[in-house]
Design a protein around this motif. Sequence first.
Motif, mmCIF file in Angstrom:
data_model
loop_
_atom_site.group_PDB
_atom_site.id
_atom_site.type_symbol
_atom_site.label_atom_id
_atom_site.label_comp_id
_atom_site.label_asym_id
_atom_site.label_seq_id
_atom_site.Cartn_x
_atom_site.Cartn_y
_atom_site.Cartn_z
ATOM 1 N N VAL A 107 -61.446 -3.221 0.957
ATOM 2 C CA VAL A 107 -62.094 -3.127 -0.173
ATOM 3 C C VAL A 107 -63.489 -3.692 0.201
ATOM 4 N N GLY A 108 -64.538 -3.000 -0.198
ATOM 5 C CA GLY A 108 -65.926 -3.134 0.172
ATOM 6 C C GLY A 108 -66.512 -4.557 -0.958
ATOM 7 N N ASN A 109 -67.528 -4.567 -1.005
ATOM 8 C CA ASN A 109 -68.301 -5.688 -1.812
ATOM 9 C C ASN A 109 -68.651 -5.600 -2.962
ATOM 10 N N LEU A 110 -67.876 -6.434 -3.903
ATOM 11 C CA LEU A 110 -68.192 -6.124 -5.452
ATOM 12 C C LEU A 110 -69.648 -6.632 -5.808
ATOM 13 N N THR A 111 -70.649 -5.548 -6.536
ATOM 14 C CA THR A 111 -72.002 -5.928 -6.705
ATOM 15 C C THR A 111 -71.861 -6.021 -8.213
ATOM 16 N N ALA A 112 -72.518 -6.902 -8.742
ATOM 17 C CA ALA A 112 -73.059 -7.378 -10.119
ATOM 18 C C ALA A 112 -74.550 -7.702 -10.267
#
Length: 293
Positions: free
Chosen positions: A111-116
């Motif tokens: 799972v990659g990085n969650l971007t917000a």
Amino acid sequence: MRTAAAAVAALALTLSVSPRARSESGWADKGVWARSMTNRISGEIDLLSRKGYVDPYGQTPRPLVTVVSFGGQVALAEGTYVEARLPLVLGQAPMLRHGESTRDTKPVFLVGNLTAGGHLARKLLPELVVYAGASVSLPLTWWPNAREIEVADVALMTRAFLDTHRTFLNHLPLRVRGGAEMQLEEIVDFRTDLTASLALSFGSDSTELVVEQSNELQLGYQGFGAGLRVQEAFLLTEPDMAQVALEPFVNWDMSIFELFTRIGILIPIDEPMGFGLGDHGMTTLRINAGTKF
């Protein structure tokens, strides 16, 4: 970094003092041509392939890395949008050179990085929209092993070192960005953007600084379009890491259910990735589809 941040700050100041964009139907109008001013959800698929790379068991061509991501943006107020995106990565480890196979090519999923983040967008003219925003990317794969780190590093090349915040493991990427969109006579679309990304290291890895710039020209009519994207990525904390790539693409904005889709082939044209159409060159098939609402 200072130059890029100053450019984004100047653009944000322009947005804050410009007149409020006219809204015909609420905060976001799904019929607006500008991507930065529509509510939308979408899925993206990036398939990075190397010429001559085959499965050592089945001897059939297959991608090095596939990145699938889901996300979108929603208006909170007129001209103010929040956005989020989550990437999933499936790849081979280790990366193969010159099409050679090794004994260790077990697929890896991570799972990659969650971007917000969010952005401000303003319509300065009927045919011109400008925007500026910022985001943070939170790592969801903690304590990755060597195999996962290698696959994540290969995934950095799926977009020729643009959008590296998606798979910089063991880092906290912070991004500022700005850009403009133009539409002339409903036939010619032009988009340009500038992004600065600072990936803060959580451990012994180095902090990374990347500046990204891209320009996109599209010709089309009644929802159908074709065009060319030219992009550059500058990894300022690495020696001689400036990557240029081209992406010819086709785009279709459908009137039914406000669906849209885009298909392109990203082709690196210089080092460090090399020429994508040369011997053992790498290219990425990019597919983006979703809906406006």
